[in-house]
Design a protein around this motif. Structure first.
Motif, short mmCIF file in Angstrom:
data_model
loop_
_atom_site.label_atom_id
_atom_site.label_comp_id
_atom_site.label_asym_id
_atom_site.label_seq_id
_atom_site.Cartn_x
_atom_site.Cartn_y
_atom_site.Cartn_z
N UNK A 22 0.83 -1.21 0.00
CA UNK A 22 0.00 0.00 0.00
C UNK A 22 0.86 1.26 0.00
N UNK A 23 1.97 1.28 0.73
CA UNK A 23 2.81 2.48 0.80
C UNK A 23 3.34 2.83 -0.58
N UNK A 394 -8.04 7.45 -0.67
CA UNK A 394 -7.28 6.82 0.42
C UNK A 394 -8.02 6.87 1.75
N UNK A 395 -9.33 7.22 1.68
CA UNK A 395 -10.20 7.16 2.86
C UNK A 395 -9.59 7.90 4.05
N UNK A 396 -9.09 9.10 3.76
CA UNK A 396 -8.48 9.90 4.82
C UNK A 396 -9.53 10.56 5.71
N UNK A 397 -10.67 10.92 5.09
CA UNK A 397 -11.79 11.46 5.85
C UNK A 397 -11.40 12.67 6.68
N UNK A 407 4.62 14.21 3.66
CA UNK A 407 4.26 13.06 2.83
C UNK A 407 4.38 11.76 3.62
N UNK A 408 5.31 11.70 4.57
CA UNK A 408 5.47 10.49 5.37
C UNK A 408 4.25 10.27 6.27
N UNK A 413 -0.82 7.21 7.27
CA UNK A 413 -2.27 7.18 7.47
C UNK A 413 -2.96 6.27 6.48
N UNK A 414 -2.32 5.98 5.35
CA UNK A 414 -2.93 5.15 4.32
C UNK A 414 -2.64 3.67 4.51
N UNK A 415 -1.79 3.33 5.43
CA UNK A 415 -1.45 1.90 5.62
C UNK A 415 -2.61 1.15 6.30
#
Length: 415
Positions: A22-23, A394-397, A407-408, A413-415
């Motif tokens: 995913x990353x 990425x469903x960050x909501x 960016x890190x 948050x996307x993992x």
């Protein structure tokens, strides 16, 4: 044609360093478009070409209309390179570096169809070229650059003139800090001007002013040094586009440079007759060179009140003239006991500011309309903006807002 901004290094290597899964896909989305290429029906203003190794992988409809056969899917990259090389050899070389080493670049290029801003960078395993038509603003930018160069030359000429004046002259900020001193002031050795120095305001300089003192040897005639300074300023302002008009304590014009008559389309000979402020305002109103006022007599009377206490007089306003121009007007006390009015045409500056604001809004709206997720990163790795598709993808909501994020942090948050 324009400066080149390069970012060295293969961004694909960055994908491998982040890791798999995913990353890797998150960082790939940050760096470019994910998928089969440019959509067949992108936003109307998007002129984009995706290239893969030695051929064109895909291109938007506007890009195909602009470059014809050179932007056809599967067309050899050499066709597109030759088209760019005919217009700007340096752009073709930058394209070679992009394809060979992943060196992103941004240039301004002149095509037969107009002037374009070209932004090119790696996108996944391919490279993405985006052309933005800036033809409508290229001429305005060139004019602005020429005007800036002229302004710098005028400033240098003015400082040289002040150095030639025997009277000591200091330039001070609105807080009273001395930021420049003429040759006459440096001879005195004092860091600050004397209390009896005459104060002359500087237009469009955030409250800066000139302090003028009498030279130590100027004793034969009272005020002789000040008169010489006024003569020098008059000669200098005669060549500037900023208008200067000084009215004495009786509200009669004592000095006006040619720019005043030019700004308001008036006869210079009429100003030479030393009209009163009332006569000046009435004449300008008849010529429709004053802002429209619901109650003109009251507005004029308010200007007259500045002369009630000249030492504390302060006036600053932007006049919106009926012909569409914007004139920045500043009124400050003058050493001769009157008020100095300075007029500056700021129409182009305001128009440029409005255009920039509109361009930013259009760019944001275009990115928000994309189905692909897009995030903009600064050189420090901090986010500048992200469109809704990126947040949804990425469903960050609620975890993602407009506050800068590294960016890190997004990758985590996307993992």
């Amino acid at each position: 044609m324009g400066d080149v901004t390069e970012r060295e290094g293969r961004q694909g290597d960055s994908l491998r360093r982040v890791g798999g899964g995913a990353a890797t896909r998150v960082v790939a989305t940050l760096l470019g478009w994910v998928g089969a290429g440019v959509p067949d029906d992108p936003p109307p203003a998007l002129v984009a070409i995706r290239v893969s190794r030695d051929h064109v992988a895909s291109a938007s409809a506007p890009a195909r209309a602009l470059f014809a056969e050179a932007a056809r899917r599967g067309a050899p990259l050499a066709l597109l390179r030759d088209r760019l090389a005919r217009c700007d050899g340096a752009t073709a070389q930058a394209l070679d570096a992009l394809m060979a080493r992943g060196v992103a670049f941004r240039r301004r290029i002149q095509l037969a169809e107009g002037v374009f801003d070209l932004s090119a960078e790696p996108a996944g395993g391919d490279c993405l070229l985006v052309f933005t038509d800036i033809s409508a603003h290229a001429a305005a930018l060139a004019a602005a650059e020429a005007e800036l160069a002229a302004a710098k030359a005028e400033a240098a000429a003015l400082r040289a003139a002040l150095d030639a004046v025997k009277a000591p002259v200091w330039r001070r900020t609105a807080q009273g800090e001395v930021i420049w001193a003429s040759a006459g002031a440096r001879v005195l050795g004092g860091a600050d001007p004397p209390e009896d120095a005459a104060i002359v305001p500087i237009a469009a300089a955030d409250g800066d002013s000139l302090a003028v003192a009498a030279a130590p040897t100027a004793t034969p005639a009272p005020g002789a040094a000040l008169n010489r300074f006024v003569e020098t300023v008059t000669e200098t302002f005669a060549h500037l586009r900023i208008g200067l008009a000084i009215y004495d304590s009786e509200r009669r014009l004592t000095l006006a440079n040619p720019a005043v008559a030019e700004l308001f389309g008036a006869d210079p000979a009429w100003f030479a007759a030393r009209p009163t402020l009332r006569e000046t305002l009435d004449r300008l109103r008849e010529a429709r060179q004053l802002p429209e006022q619901a109650n003109y007599p009251a507005w004029r009377a308010q200007l007259f009140t500045l002369f009630d206490d000249v030492a504390r007089a302060s006036y600053e306003e932007r006049w919106e003239l009926p012909d569409g121009r914007s004139i920045h007007v500043v009124g400050r006390p003058h050493a001769l006991g009157g008020i100095a009015f300075i007029f500056e045409d700021v129409t182009e500056a305001i128009a440029m500011q409005r255009w920039r604001s509109t361009a930013v809004e259009v760019r944001r709206a275009t990115l928000d309309a994309l189905a692909d997720g897009v995030v903009v990163l600064g050189p420090d790795g901090q986010t500048r903006m992200a469109n809704p598709a990126f947040v949804t993808l990425w469903r960050l909501g609620e975890r993602f807002d407009d506050a800068p994020r590294h960016v890190s942090d997004i990758a985590a948050a996307c993992r």
